[in-house]
Design a protein around this motif. Structure first.
Motif, PDB file in Angstrom:
ATOM      1  N   MET A   4       0.849  -1.195   0.000  1.00  0.00           N
ATOM      2  CA  MET A   4       0.000   0.000   0.000  1.00  0.00           C
ATOM      3  C   MET A   4       0.885   1.246   0.000  1.00  0.00           C
ATOM      4  O   MET A   4       1.814   1.348   0.805  1.00  0.00           O
ATOM      5  N   LYS A   5       0.567   2.184  -0.885  1.00  0.00           N
ATOM      6  CA  LYS A   5       1.374   3.394  -0.939  1.00  0.00           C
ATOM      7  C   LYS A   5       0.583   4.569  -1.500  1.00  0.00           C
ATOM      8  O   LYS A   5      -0.480   4.392  -2.113  1.00  0.00           O
ATOM      9  N   LEU A   6       1.135   5.747  -1.282  1.00  0.00           N
ATOM     10  CA  LEU A   6       0.599   6.973  -1.869  1.00  0.00           C
ATOM     11  C   LEU A   6       1.207   7.105  -3.250  1.00  0.00           C
ATOM     12  O   LEU A   6       2.385   7.439  -3.395  1.00  0.00           O
ATOM     13  N   LEU A   7       0.420   6.799  -4.250  1.00  0.00           N
ATOM     14  CA  LEU A   7       0.911   6.822  -5.622  1.00  0.00           C
ATOM     15  C   LEU A   7       1.131   8.242  -6.107  1.00  0.00           C
ATOM     16  O   LEU A   7       2.120   8.541  -6.789  1.00  0.00           O
ATOM     17  N   SER A   8       0.195   9.139  -5.761  1.00  0.00           N
ATOM     18  CA  SER A   8       0.275  10.525  -6.231  1.00  0.00           C
ATOM     19  C   SER A   8      -0.326  11.453  -5.180  1.00  0.00           C
ATOM     20  O   SER A   8      -1.350  11.142  -4.577  1.00  0.00           O
ATOM     21  N   LEU A   9       0.320  12.577  -4.948  1.00  0.00           N
ATOM     22  CA  LEU A   9      -0.159  13.629  -4.048  1.00  0.00           C
ATOM     23  C   LEU A   9      -0.564  14.812  -4.914  1.00  0.00           C
ATOM     24  O   LEU A   9       0.243  15.315  -5.703  1.00  0.00           O
ATOM     25  N   ASN A  10      -1.834  15.255  -4.773  1.00  0.00           N
ATOM     26  CA  ASN A  10      -2.402  16.213  -5.725  1.00  0.00           C
ATOM     27  C   ASN A  10      -2.988  17.432  -5.020  1.00  0.00           C
ATOM     28  O   ASN A  10      -3.640  17.298  -3.987  1.00  0.00           O
ATOM     29  N   VAL A  11      -2.767  18.605  -5.602  1.00  0.00           N
ATOM     30  CA  VAL A  11      -3.344  19.831  -5.055  1.00  0.00           C
ATOM     31  C   VAL A  11      -4.021  20.609  -6.177  1.00  0.00           C
ATOM     32  O   VAL A  11      -3.652  20.501  -7.344  1.00  0.00           O
ATOM     33  N   GLY A  12      -5.026  21.408  -5.784  1.00  0.00           N
ATOM     34  CA  GLY A  12      -5.789  22.175  -6.772  1.00  0.00           C
ATOM     35  C   GLY A  12      -5.694  23.668  -6.533  1.00  0.00           C
ATOM     36  O   GLY A  12      -5.650  24.120  -5.384  1.00  0.00           O
ATOM     37  N   LYS A  13      -5.665  24.415  -7.594  1.00  0.00           N
ATOM     38  CA  LYS A  13      -5.679  25.873  -7.537  1.00  0.00           C
ATOM     39  C   LYS A  13      -7.046  26.384  -8.000  1.00  0.00           C
ATOM     40  O   LYS A  13      -7.657  25.815  -8.907  1.00  0.00           O
ATOM     41  N   ALA A  14      -7.518  27.432  -7.373  1.00  0.00           N
ATOM     42  CA  ALA A  14      -8.802  28.020  -7.753  1.00  0.00           C
ATOM     43  C   ALA A  14      -8.749  28.475  -9.209  1.00  0.00           C
ATOM     44  O   ALA A  14      -7.879  29.250  -9.603  1.00  0.00           O
ATOM     45  N   THR A  15      -9.711  27.966  -9.995  1.00  0.00           N
ATOM     46  CA  THR A  15      -9.742  28.236 -11.429  1.00  0.00           C
ATOM     47  C   THR A  15     -11.180  28.531 -11.853  1.00  0.00           C
ATOM     48  O   THR A  15     -12.102  27.858 -11.384  1.00  0.00           O
ATOM     49  N   PRO A  16     -11.412  29.526 -12.718  1.00  0.00           N
ATOM     50  CA  PRO A  16     -12.784  29.759 -13.209  1.00  0.00           C
ATOM     51  C   PRO A  16     -13.279  28.560 -14.012  1.00  0.00           C
ATOM     52  O   PRO A  16     -12.572  28.054 -14.887  1.00  0.00           O
TER      53      PRO A  16
END
Length: 225
Positions: A4-16
């Motif tokens: 078991m692992k963290l495959l991808s760490l993702n963040v979002g930016k405010a976008t219209p």
């Protein structure tokens, strides 16, 4: 479960975006993988503070963020299955998840189950993700909310028990499993398609997302007493 692992760490930016009903017209649902360590901490009451993942912008705090929805996890295996059904590529983060996992049955996790991610971060499973119009707009698939709901593998919202810094590739360890049998999938189905499951959901107790617990208690008190 090994591997078991963290495959991808993702963040979002405010976008219209054209598909949100938030007054700002902005959304951070389209999260992008990052290749640096990121700190994760409890954000506080929903609507009163930022999300739990540093750098992740939560625009619509009416329905997202807060201690009980600090982080959202989705299994890469479930996304791979959707790729096959939809006939298109779906990159990590596209479902709006902060954590894309590998080797972990996210929707089969128990409410109140705790995961250690990396060396420091400890999170607890609180509920499944209820699909919305913004999610449907992100996918651009007709009837997406209905299809996603019927599939019944919603991914899991998490609260932060112990803050920490994590990176893609970090191991995930299940360090606590409660004795009840209420999985994320069961809680999600009770909240969407089968309210007869709500009395069972209540056995998860205070580990549930506070709104899910409140709604289940009110329904049971009204219809099951």
């Amino acid at each position: 479960m090994s591997g078991m692992k963290l495959l991808s760490l993702n963040v979002g930016k405010a976008t219209p975006v054209p598909f949100t009903d938030h007054p700002s017209g902005m959304s951070g649902i389209d999260k992008q993988p990052v290749d640096r360590p990121v700190r994760v901490a409890a954000p506080g009451v929903k609507g009163k503070g930022p999300g739990g993942v540093a750098g992740d912008e939560v625009c619509d705090q009416r329905f997202h963020g807060g201690d009980d929805q600090a982080v959202y996890a989705f299994a890469r295996e479930d996304m791979d299955a959707w790729e096959q059904r939809l006939g298109r590529s779906l990159r990590n983060g596209f479902f709006g998840e902060n954590l894309t996992t590998s080797g972990l049955d996210v929707s089969g996790a128990l409410i109140g189950e705790r995961w250690r991610i990396g060396s420091d971060l400890l999170v607890e499973v609180t509920c499944g993700r209820i699909p919305c119009a913004t999610f449907q707009g992100q996918l651009g698939e007709k009837g997406w909310v209905r299809r996603f709901t019927q599939e019944g593998a919603p991914g899991a919202y998490l609260r932060v028990i112990e803050p920490g810094e994590i990176s893609a590739g970090d191991p995930i360890e299940i360090v606590h499993r409660p004795e009840h049998d209420v999985t994320v999938a069961v809680q999600f189905r009770a909240a969407t398609l089968d309210r007869s499951l709500l009395p069972r959901v209540l056995t998860a107790g205070e580990a549930l997302h506070y709104e899910a617990l409140k709604n289940a208690r009110e329904y049971v008190a009204k219809y099951e007493s």
